[in-house]
Design a protein around this motif. Structure first.
Motif, PDB file in Angstrom:
ATOM      1  N   THR A  15       0.905  -1.247  -0.030  1.00  0.00           N
ATOM      2  CA  THR A  15      -0.035   0.038   0.017  1.00  0.00           C
ATOM      3  C   THR A  15       0.888   1.438  -0.050  1.00  0.00           C
ATOM      4  O   THR A  15       0.747   2.162  -0.679  1.00  0.00           O
ATOM      5  N   THR A  16       1.801   1.315   0.740  1.00  0.00           N
ATOM      6  CA  THR A  16       2.758   2.481   0.848  1.00  0.00           C
ATOM      7  C   THR A  16       3.555   2.545  -0.522  1.00  0.00           C
ATOM      8  O   THR A  16       3.594   3.642  -0.836  1.00  0.00           O
ATOM      9  N   ILE A  17       3.869   1.501  -1.089  1.00  0.00           N
ATOM     10  CA  ILE A  17       4.718   1.534  -2.490  1.00  0.00           C
ATOM     11  C   ILE A  17       3.698   2.259  -3.502  1.00  0.00           C
ATOM     12  O   ILE A  17       4.108   3.144  -4.248  1.00  0.00           O
ATOM     13  N   PHE A  18       2.506   2.088  -3.426  1.00  0.00           N
ATOM     14  CA  PHE A  18       1.357   2.151  -4.486  1.00  0.00           C
ATOM     15  C   PHE A  18       1.141   3.813  -4.038  1.00  0.00           C
ATOM     16  O   PHE A  18       0.699   4.323  -4.917  1.00  0.00           O
ATOM     17  N   ALA A  19       1.044   4.032  -2.948  1.00  0.00           N
ATOM     18  CA  ALA A  19       0.657   5.400  -2.571  1.00  0.00           C
ATOM     19  C   ALA A  19       1.614   6.502  -3.399  1.00  0.00           C
ATOM     20  O   ALA A  19       1.480   7.358  -3.387  1.00  0.00           O
ATOM     21  N   ILE A  20       2.962   6.255  -2.722  1.00  0.00           N
ATOM     22  CA  ILE A  20       4.239   7.004  -3.338  1.00  0.00           C
ATOM     23  C   ILE A  20       4.014   6.835  -4.825  1.00  0.00           C
ATOM     24  O   ILE A  20       4.248   7.959  -5.565  1.00  0.00           O
ATOM     25  N   ILE A  21       3.619   5.899  -5.552  1.00  0.00           N
ATOM     26  CA  ILE A  21       3.712   5.930  -7.098  1.00  0.00           C
ATOM     27  C   ILE A  21       2.747   6.817  -7.640  1.00  0.00           C
ATOM     28  O   ILE A  21       2.484   7.472  -8.355  1.00  0.00           O
TER      29      ILE A  21
END
Length: 281
Positions: A15-21
């Protein structure tokens, strides 16, 4: 560490990775929105930035659109909406019929025509612009809406997409309709076209986005400022003699609105249309 905790940490990480993207992808839009609320003097001095003084934000840039200074802008806006709307309807109508014929009928030269579609699809539009431009001059269509729309009405990507989608449609329905006395046009419009709803929605979004953002081809064939579309009109606001940042950034924000509305209207069909059209055949 238990499996449940491990899965939870993996979920948080993903979730964190996709939020950053997502934030990276939204950065240009966020920057544009902030710039549209900043005074033009700040933009000339500091440029685009996410760092700003909240007390300096103002809606005066948007008010300029509704003043006498923004009359030309609304003319460009109407031009873009008219061209995109007509082009979407015509492109869906003709491209779907061509793709449907290539998928559902066996006739001599069908495979050759499909190869030609693929061949044209592989040629960059920039290579075709010169002969198309000479053709528009020969037809006397320069500085007209028809010149902007004519080369894009039957798009190779749309023909290919509809052809791939129609391959997955049951041909038994065509045979049943013929037995009941339905004409070939009746089969397409009354039976097959409703089944192609997701593909129409997907291509409406893609063709609408392509037409709305089209810059180079309208720039070649349009002459008078009253005929300009939004991309060309906004580009004219940046000149060596002065830059109208107030109208440029606030106007650019408003150009996003029709595409968002178009996507929200067809979003429930969009993913299914792309998926089915991409894997069939």
């Amino acid at each position: 560490m238990t499996t449940e905790k491990k899965d939870r940490w993996v979920s948080i990480l993903i979730t964190t990775i996709f939020a950053i993207i997502t934030l990276i992808a939204l950065f240009p839009i966020i920057s544009l929105l902030i710039a549209s609320l900043r005074p033009a003097s700040d933009l000339m001095r500091e440029g685009l930035s996410l760092f700003f003084n909240p007390a300096e934000l103002t809606f005066s840039n948007y008010l300029s659109i509704f003043s006498d200074n923004g009359q030309q802008y609304w003319r460009w806006y109407i031009n873009s909406i008219a061209i995109s709307s007509i082009l979407i309807v015509l492109s869906l109508f003709f491209s779907s019929m061509v793709g449907y014929a290539l998928a559902m009928y066996n006739f001599k030269g069908r495979n050759v025509l499909f190869v030609l579609v693929l061949f044209i699809l592989m040629i960059p539009f920039e290579i075709l612009m010169l002969p198309l431009y000479k053709l528009m001059i020969t037809l006397g269509l320069i500085d007209s809406y028809l010149a902007v729309m004519l080369p894009l009405i039957v798009a190779p990507i749309a023909v290919f997409f509809f052809r791939q989608y129609c391959i997955g449609l049951p041909k038994e329905l065509m045979e049943s309709a013929r037995i009941d006395g339905c004409t070939e046009y009746g089969i397409f419009f009354k039976i097959m076209a409703p089944l192609m709803g997701p593909s129409f929605a997907a291509m409406a979004i893609l063709q609408g986005l392509t037409s709305w953002n089209n810059f180079l081809w309208p720039l070649l064939v349009l002459r008078s400022s009253d005929m300009f579309t939004l991309p060309i009109g906004l580009a004219t606001l940046l000149t060596p003699y002065g830059n109208n940042y107030e109208l440029l950034f606030s106007g650019s924000v408003l150009t996003i609105v029709p595409i968002i509305i178009l996507f929200l209207f067809f979003q429930r069909f969009f993913i299914s249309g792309l998926t089915v059209g991409g894997v069939k055949g």
